[in-house]
Structures are given as structure tokens and as C-alpha cells.
Design a protein around this motif. Structure first.
Motif, PDB file in Angstrom:
ATOM      1  N   ALA A 151       0.789  -1.139  -0.092  1.00 28.49           N
ATOM      2  CA  ALA A 151      -0.051  -0.014  -0.042  1.00 28.49           C
ATOM      3  C   ALA A 151       0.876   1.313   0.029  1.00 28.49           C
ATOM      4  O   ALA A 151       2.084   1.390   0.718  1.00 28.49           O
ATOM      5  N   ASP A 152       0.423   2.053  -0.657  1.00 27.32           N
ATOM      6  CA  ASP A 152       0.775   3.533  -0.562  1.00 27.32           C
ATOM      7  C   ASP A 152       0.333   4.470   0.182  1.00 27.32           C
ATOM      8  O   ASP A 152       0.957   5.324   0.881  1.00 27.32           O
ATOM      9  N   VAL A 153      -0.976   4.289   0.521  1.00 26.58           N
ATOM     10  CA  VAL A 153      -1.805   5.030   1.412  1.00 26.58           C
ATOM     11  C   VAL A 153      -2.433   4.208   2.330  1.00 26.58           C
ATOM     12  O   VAL A 153      -3.245   3.340   1.915  1.00 26.58           O
ATOM     13  N   PHE A 154      -2.630   4.618   3.617  1.00 22.86           N
ATOM     14  CA  PHE A 154      -3.475   3.755   4.605  1.00 22.86           C
ATOM     15  C   PHE A 154      -4.581   5.035   4.905  1.00 22.86           C
ATOM     16  O   PHE A 154      -4.509   5.985   5.454  1.00 22.86           O
ATOM     17  N   PHE A 155      -6.004   4.372   4.910  1.00 25.39           N
ATOM     18  CA  PHE A 155      -7.070   5.099   5.465  1.00 25.39           C
ATOM     19  C   PHE A 155      -7.478   4.754   6.615  1.00 25.39           C
ATOM     20  O   PHE A 155      -7.809   3.611   6.987  1.00 25.39           O
ATOM     21  N   VAL A 156      -7.257   5.489   7.740  1.00 23.28           N
ATOM     22  CA  VAL A 156      -7.448   4.983   8.953  1.00 23.28           C
ATOM     23  C   VAL A 156      -8.605   5.598   9.471  1.00 23.28           C
ATOM     24  O   VAL A 156      -8.747   7.057   9.724  1.00 23.28           O
ATOM     25  N   VAL A 157      -9.846   5.089   9.889  1.00 23.73           N
ATOM     26  CA  VAL A 157     -11.258   5.594  10.135  1.00 23.73           C
ATOM     27  C   VAL A 157     -11.320   5.578  11.585  1.00 23.73           C
ATOM     28  O   VAL A 157     -11.140   4.484  12.319  1.00 23.73           O
ATOM     29  N   GLY A 158     -11.037   6.665  12.308  1.00 21.85           N
ATOM     30  CA  GLY A 158     -11.134   6.843  13.907  1.00 21.85           C
ATOM     31  C   GLY A 158     -12.620   6.697  14.498  1.00 21.85           C
ATOM     32  O   GLY A 158     -13.504   7.000  13.680  1.00 21.85           O
ATOM     33  N   LYS A 159     -12.793   6.531  15.719  1.00 24.99           N
ATOM     34  CA  LYS A 159     -13.877   6.194  16.390  1.00 24.99           C
ATOM     35  C   LYS A 159     -14.042   7.327  17.487  1.00 24.99           C
ATOM     36  O   LYS A 159     -14.893   7.199  18.558  1.00 24.99           O
ATOM     37  N   GLY A 160     -13.240   8.473  17.427  1.00 24.34           N
ATOM     38  CA  GLY A 160     -13.218   9.260  18.597  1.00 24.34           C
ATOM     39  C   GLY A 160     -12.407   9.338  19.641  1.00 24.34           C
ATOM     40  O   GLY A 160     -11.650   8.198  19.672  1.00 24.34           O
ATOM     41  N   ALA A 161     -12.040  10.203  20.315  1.00 28.42           N
ATOM     42  CA  ALA A 161     -11.087  10.204  21.260  1.00 28.42           C
ATOM     43  C   ALA A 161     -11.057   9.077  22.386  1.00 28.42           C
ATOM     44  O   ALA A 161     -10.163   8.434  22.888  1.00 28.42           O
ATOM     45  N   ASP A 162     -12.461   8.429  22.861  1.00 30.94           N
ATOM     46  CA  ASP A 162     -12.363   7.337  23.784  1.00 30.94           C
ATOM     47  C   ASP A 162     -11.788   6.105  23.001  1.00 30.94           C
ATOM     48  O   ASP A 162     -11.492   5.120  23.876  1.00 30.94           O
ATOM     49  N   LYS A 163     -11.719   5.894  21.827  1.00 29.02           N
ATOM     50  CA  LYS A 163     -11.255   4.787  21.243  1.00 29.02           C
ATOM     51  C   LYS A 163      -9.919   5.163  20.586  1.00 29.02           C
ATOM     52  O   LYS A 163      -9.627   4.341  19.589  1.00 29.02           O
TER      53      LYS A 163
ATOM     54  N   GLU B 149       3.846   0.698  11.616  1.00 33.78           N
ATOM     55  CA  GLU B 149       5.381   0.734  11.777  1.00 33.78           C
ATOM     56  C   GLU B 149       6.003  -0.455  11.850  1.00 33.78           C
ATOM     57  O   GLU B 149       7.372  -0.300  11.405  1.00 33.78           O
ATOM     58  N   GLU B 150       5.520  -1.642  12.165  1.00 35.87           N
ATOM     59  CA  GLU B 150       6.067  -2.681  12.249  1.00 35.87           C
ATOM     60  C   GLU B 150       6.235  -3.308  10.915  1.00 35.87           C
ATOM     61  O   GLU B 150       7.275  -4.143  10.196  1.00 35.87           O
ATOM     62  N   HIS B 151       5.232  -3.235   9.898  1.00 42.01           N
ATOM     63  CA  HIS B 151       5.020  -4.098   8.622  1.00 42.01           C
ATOM     64  C   HIS B 151       5.174  -3.269   7.531  1.00 42.01           C
ATOM     65  O   HIS B 151       5.455  -3.758   6.362  1.00 42.01           O
ATOM     66  N   ALA B 152       4.724  -1.961   7.544  1.00 39.72           N
ATOM     67  CA  ALA B 152       4.653  -1.237   6.063  1.00 39.72           C
ATOM     68  C   ALA B 152       5.857  -0.779   5.718  1.00 39.72           C
ATOM     69  O   ALA B 152       7.142  -0.597   6.656  1.00 39.72           O
ATOM     70  N   GLU B 153       6.248  -0.702   4.317  1.00 35.59           N
ATOM     71  CA  GLU B 153       7.323  -0.078   3.939  1.00 35.59           C
ATOM     72  C   GLU B 153       7.306   1.286   3.393  1.00 35.59           C
ATOM     73  O   GLU B 153       6.516   1.439   2.365  1.00 35.59           O
ATOM     74  N   ALA B 154       8.280   1.871   3.823  1.00 34.99           N
ATOM     75  CA  ALA B 154       8.464   3.310   3.536  1.00 34.99           C
ATOM     76  C   ALA B 154       8.705   3.490   2.164  1.00 34.99           C
ATOM     77  O   ALA B 154       9.478   2.630   1.445  1.00 34.99           O
ATOM     78  N   PRO B 155       8.186   4.323   1.263  1.00 35.01           N
ATOM     79  CA  PRO B 155       7.591   5.578   1.836  1.00 35.01           C
ATOM     80  C   PRO B 155       5.923   5.293   1.690  1.00 35.01           C
ATOM     81  O   PRO B 155       5.509   4.650   0.739  1.00 35.01           O
ATOM     82  N   TYR B 156       5.295   5.673   2.636  1.00 38.72           N
ATOM     83  CA  TYR B 156       3.649   5.575   2.698  1.00 38.72           C
ATOM     84  C   TYR B 156       3.092   6.536   3.451  1.00 38.72           C
ATOM     85  O   TYR B 156       4.069   7.415   4.332  1.00 38.72           O
ATOM     86  N   ARG B 157       1.917   6.963   3.109  1.00 37.47           N
ATOM     87  CA  ARG B 157       1.202   8.008   3.777  1.00 37.47           C
ATOM     88  C   ARG B 157       0.025   7.483   4.543  1.00 37.47           C
ATOM     89  O   ARG B 157      -0.449   6.318   4.349  1.00 37.47           O
ATOM     90  N   VAL B 158      -0.366   8.033   5.906  1.00 33.49           N
ATOM     91  CA  VAL B 158      -1.351   7.451   6.463  1.00 33.49           C
ATOM     92  C   VAL B 158      -2.486   8.861   6.724  1.00 33.49           C
ATOM     93  O   VAL B 158      -2.128  10.001   6.939  1.00 33.49           O
TER      94      VAL B 158
END
Length: 303
Positions: free
Chosen positions: A66-78, A90-99
Motif C-alpha cells: 500500500a501507498d496510502v492507508f486510510f485510518v477511520v477513527g472512532k473518537g478520542a475514547d477509542k 510501523e512494524e510491517h509497512a514499507e516506506a514511503p507510505y502515507r497515513v
């Protein structure tokens, strides 16, 4: 296993007044060239119930594409759920990538009848579709590969695949969708309680909690209940039935209780209430079992 990426770009957007916002960030792409018709690729990656080791080899390989990861958050509580996805990258993706981080559009979660619930979900999915479509157009170059990291397995009680299918029918973005299966909370629950999910020659019914009253107590099978925001197990007849309950499965905060429903339901309510107060949220799954089949015995109670 994988390269630690210290140069990840984070693009932040916010859901504003229950509508999908355009991403506002210095790290977003320039306006895409409308004449570039190369197909985008979207990976929908199941990442397991909560244990980073739930990632399959196939999921790790997909993350590295993946070049870009779309991270959908559920608010501060989660926020811990978002943090865990960053840890995996951080452990598995290969640079360069964007979040690219976005907040999930809010929806009404109060109890309601089926018609109102269906209307609420359709509205929420439409707004989520607007958000996902804009991410794909604005944050992913034509010919690029984007990824959604989905808890559990994308095929089980998750809206991502349905929303991407709806986006495909709109005709504004051309994307090939690939699905990478993941370990579900259901299989994790069975593993942690050391029980088979099914009894010999008998069915298993998987249902959201709001439909539990429609499941026949005397049906020849067991019931897995998900998405229970209202402690539906407290309104189920016991009469010999066992419950195998788990919350925060696969995480350091994991909770497990098993035993005859009539004997442990109050204990589950107490533990559940304390956990929700401590964390601000709870995700739990449970199996209701009628241990009266030939050769079937309940597993030892846990607490």
C-alpha cells in the motif's frame, strides 16, 4: 519483520456536522489530473480482533503493497484502536507510505424499531461513502494502492465492502477492490475459551444483539451474539444454557467469563459495567450454548 517508518505523513480530516469533509492538510496530494484514467487499487485488510499477532502473512504482504492507508477513527475514547493500527503499520509497512486519518461519521445509536434503524444505517452509510470516495479521489493517485485496515474480517458485520460497492456504482472513481480475510472476534472467542464453535452435527447462528429475540431458544443450535450495546443476554432464558463471554478480545485488556447463564449473568454485567467506565467503551462477543447434544459437555467455567 518490515521496516520501521519514521517519515510517515499524517493527513487529518474531521467529520463536520455529520457530513464528509474535504481533507485539509499540507500533506494531501495536488489536484488529480482528470485525464489520468489509470485504475486505483483498494485493499481491504482484515487485521484481527485486537492482537497484533493476528495479522496473517497475507495481510502483512498486502500492507507492504500500500501507498496510502486510510485510518477511520472512532473518537478520542477509542484512540487506542487507532494507536494499534499505527503500531501495525510501523512494524510491517514499507516506506514511503502515507497515513490519512479521518473521523467516522457519527450516527444515532439509541434503541429504535427496525424501520428507523434501517433508515439510520442507510444515512450513515451514504455519508461514509461520500467520505471514502473523496479520500480515494483526493488522497490516492491514479494507479496507486490504498488500504483500509478492518477489525476482524471484512466479511463479518463490517460495512466497508458494501460501501466500496456502492461507490463503484456511482461511476466517479475506478478502483479494483481486493479483500484480505482476517481472524474474527468469533474465532478468537472460541479459541480463548478453548471450545469448538459448533457442537457435533449442529448449526451455529451468528446474529447482532438487536435480532437476538427473534432467535428461537429451542432451535437445534447455538447462538453467537455480536454488537451488543444493551446487555441482551440479561433477557435470555437460562434453563441450562451456558454463556461464553469475552471483551477486548486479543488485547491486553481482554476479559473472559464462562458458565451457566443463570449463574454468571450478573457477574458479566458487573465486569462489563466496570470495564466500560474504565475504558469509555467496550467491544464484546459471546456464545450462548445449549449443552444437551450427544456427547457434548461444557468447557470449564472461567472468570
Amino acid at each position: 519483520m518490515g521496516t520501521q517508518n519514521t517519515g510517515t505523513q499524517h493527513a487529518h480530516t474531521q467529520d463536520d456536522a455529520h457530513t464528509a469533509d474535504t481533507p485539509h492538510t499540507s500533506d494531501t496530494l495536488e489536484t488529480p489530473d482528470a485525464s489520468d484514467t489509470r485504475q486505483r487499487t483498494i485493499l481491504v485488510i482484515g487485521i484481527g480482533a485486537g492482537d497484533p499477532d493476528h495479522l496473517t502473512l497475507q495481510a502483512v504482504k498486502a500492507i507492504r503493497r500500500a501507498d496510502v492507508f486510510f485510518v477511520v477513527g472512532k473518537g478520542a475514547d477509542k484512540s487506542a484502536l487507532t494507536d494499534l493500527r499505527h503500531q501495525m503499520l510501523e512494524e510491517h509497512a514499507e516506506a514511503p507510505y502515507r497515513v490519512v486519518e479521518v473521523e467516522d461519521p457519527s450516527r444515532n445509536r439509541r434503541p429504535m424499531d427496525r424501520s428507523a434503524y434501517t433508515s439510520t444505517i442507510e444515512d450513515w452509510r451514504a455519508r461514509r461513502g461520500d467520505l471514502f470516495e473523496r479520500l480515494m479521489l483526493d488522497e490516492l493517485e491514479p494507479g496507486g494502492t490504498g488500504a483500509f485496515l478492518v477489525w476482524g474480517d471484512p466479511s463479518l458485520y463490517d460495512s466497508t465492502l458494501g460501501i466500496l460497492a456502492d461507490i463503484g456504482t456511482r461511476g466517479r472513481v475506478d478502483a479494483a477492490v481486493e479483500v484480505i480475510p482476517g481472524i474474527t472476534s468469533v474465532s478468537t472467542l472460541a479459541a480463548r475459551h478453548r471450545i469448538p464453535l459448533n457442537q457435533v452435527g449442529r448449526p451455529v447462528h451468528i446474529t447482532p444483539a438487536r435480532r437476538l429475540p427473534e432467535v428461537d431458544r429451542h432451535d437445534d443450535g447455538d447462538v453467537v451474539v455480536m454488537l451488543d450495546g444493551g446487555e441482551s443476554f440479561t433477557r435470555v432464558e437460562g434453563a441450562g444454557r451456558w454463556i461464553y463471554w469475552g471483551a477486548y478480545l486479543g488485547t491486553p485488556d481482554e476479559l473472559l467469563i464462562a458458565g451457566p447463564l443463570d449463574e454468571v449473568r450478573d457477574r458479566i454485567r458487573q465486569v462489563r459495567s466496570e470495564a466500560r467506565a474504565r475504558h469509555g467503551w467496550i467491544m464484546d462477543t459471546y456464545l450462548l450454548r445449549n449443552p444437551d447434544g450427544p456427547g457434548e459437555r461444557p468447557a470449564p467455567a472461567t472468570d
